[in-house]
Design an enzyme around this catalytic site. Structure first.
Site, PDB file in Angstrom:
ATOM      1  CE1 TYR A 219      61.109  19.761 -36.661  1.00  0.00           C
ATOM      2  CE2 TYR A 219      61.705  21.971 -35.966  1.00  0.00           C
ATOM      3  CZ  TYR A 219      60.765  20.972 -36.091  1.00  0.00           C
ATOM      4  OH  TYR A 219      59.476  21.188 -35.648  1.00  0.00           O
TER       5      TYR A 219
ATOM      6  N   GLY B  46      56.746   9.186 -31.807  1.00  0.00           N
ATOM      7  CA  GLY B  46      55.363   9.133 -31.313  1.00  0.00           C
ATOM      8  C   GLY B  46      55.168   7.920 -30.403  1.00  0.00           C
TER       9      GLY B  46
END
Ligand code: UDP
Length: 319
Positions: free
Chosen positions: A147, A39
């Site tokens: 993932y 982020g």
């Protein structure tokens, strides 16, 4: 009455930051927790002076508590194949330890809970288009497994907290989404093609480009997420755009929108790259009265200015 307070894990990411805007727009106070692994603070710059907004830089793989909240939106995770393969163990941890910690917050405060899951739960799907009832075709030990299995585990943990602790949960399955605030170098197909087209470089198509994806513009995705958040559906819901393109078609659309004369270069297809992906969104239509409105060409046009600026900034930084 005090404002409803929402926690957004991963709120400095692409989708998380757009979600913060939508929640603030609905009158929520918002607290973001993010360790800034993938982020970026620039995604939240515009909220710096917003009194209903707070940001805490912390790693949710450690237990944490940021006070009473009414809603937990668990969005923390690397999400592009390049990022989650570079940070494989962190991805597994945030999808397991991080998911437990986020669920514990919901349990402690009796908050509602929404987890961002993914079309990767379907793996390299043998059923097409993908309905929520399809259990998937996932390689549990391949390079994408860090993932895929983290998200599948997150879904299992979410259903378990719903069943055993009666938490009011929702599971969102996101399909390929694009738009402003994506990292221009996160390796995903649209940022790569946009950056390459804008910079006059060759567009790198992996394999022969016949594999398919279905791309949803970010504002459509966020509208679907907000509708799911208001619903009381506990089982997974696909939120994505069902218009399917080959990757070669996607490259051509990018060339059209950017007006670029770049050529296409074919490169090796990554291992376990799904052959096809397209959401069946009949459940979202029926339950949420939602469907996407923005076509790929229009969405790419709406993203062009962002990618031009981001590509330029990246070039300046690399000098
Ligand atoms: N892809 C490509 N060129 C690129 C980046 C990606 O051809 O520069 C392909 C990739 O092999 C995959 C599709 O585009 O088939 C979408 O890849 P992305 O990384 O955006 O996400 P995925 O849908 O695989 O999670």
């Amino acid at each position: 009455m005090t404002a409803q307070r929402a926690l957004v894990t991963g709120g400095a990411g692409f989708l998380g930051s757009h979600l913060c805007d939508a929640l603030l727009g609905e009158g929520y106070s918002v607290i973001v927790v993010d360790n800034l692994l993938t982020g970026r603070l620039t995604n939240l710059d515009h909220l710096r002076n917003e009194p209903r907004f707070e940001l805490k830089q912390l790693d949710i793989c450690e237990p944490f508590d940021c006070g009473r909240v009414d809603y937990v939106f668990h969005f923390a995770s690397p999400a592009s194949p390049v990022d989650y393969m570079a940070h494989g163990i962190a991805t597994l941890k945030v999808g397991s330890l991080g998911t437990f910690h986020a669920l514990e917050i919901a349990r402690k405060y009796g908050a509602k809970y929404l987890i961002s899951s993914t079309s990767e739960c379907y793996g390299d799907p043998l059923e097409h288009p993908q309905k929520e009832t399809y259990w998937g075709h996932v390689n549990p030990i391949g390079p994408r497994s860090v993932y895929d299995e983290a998200k599948r585990f997150s879904e299992a943990a979410t259903m378990a907290y719903h069943r055993y602790h009666h938490i009011d949960t929702r599971i969102l399955r996101i399909f390929n989404t694009y738009g402003p605030r994506m990292q221009v170098n996160d390796g995903r197909v649209i940022p790569n093609f946009m950056k390459q087209a804008i910079g006059g470089e060759e567009l790198t198509v992996y394999g022969d480009g016949s594999q398919t994806r279905s791309f949803c513009y970010v504002s459509d995705e966020i509208e679907g997420i907000m509708r799911l958040a208001r619903s009381s559906e506990h089982e997974p819901v696909n939120i994505g755009n069902p218009n399917e393109f080959t990757i070669l078609e996607c490259a051509r659309r990018v060339l059209d929108v950017t007006g670029s004369k770049s050529k296409i270069r074919f490169e090796a297809l990554p291992q376990d790259d799904p052959r096809q992906r397209r959401p069946d969104i009949s459940k979202a239509k029926r339950l949420l009265d939602w469907e996407p409105k923005i076509d790929l060409e229009v969405g790419l046009q709406m993203s062009l200015h962002y990618f031009q600026t981001a590509a330029l900034e990246q070039k300046v930084r690399s000098i």
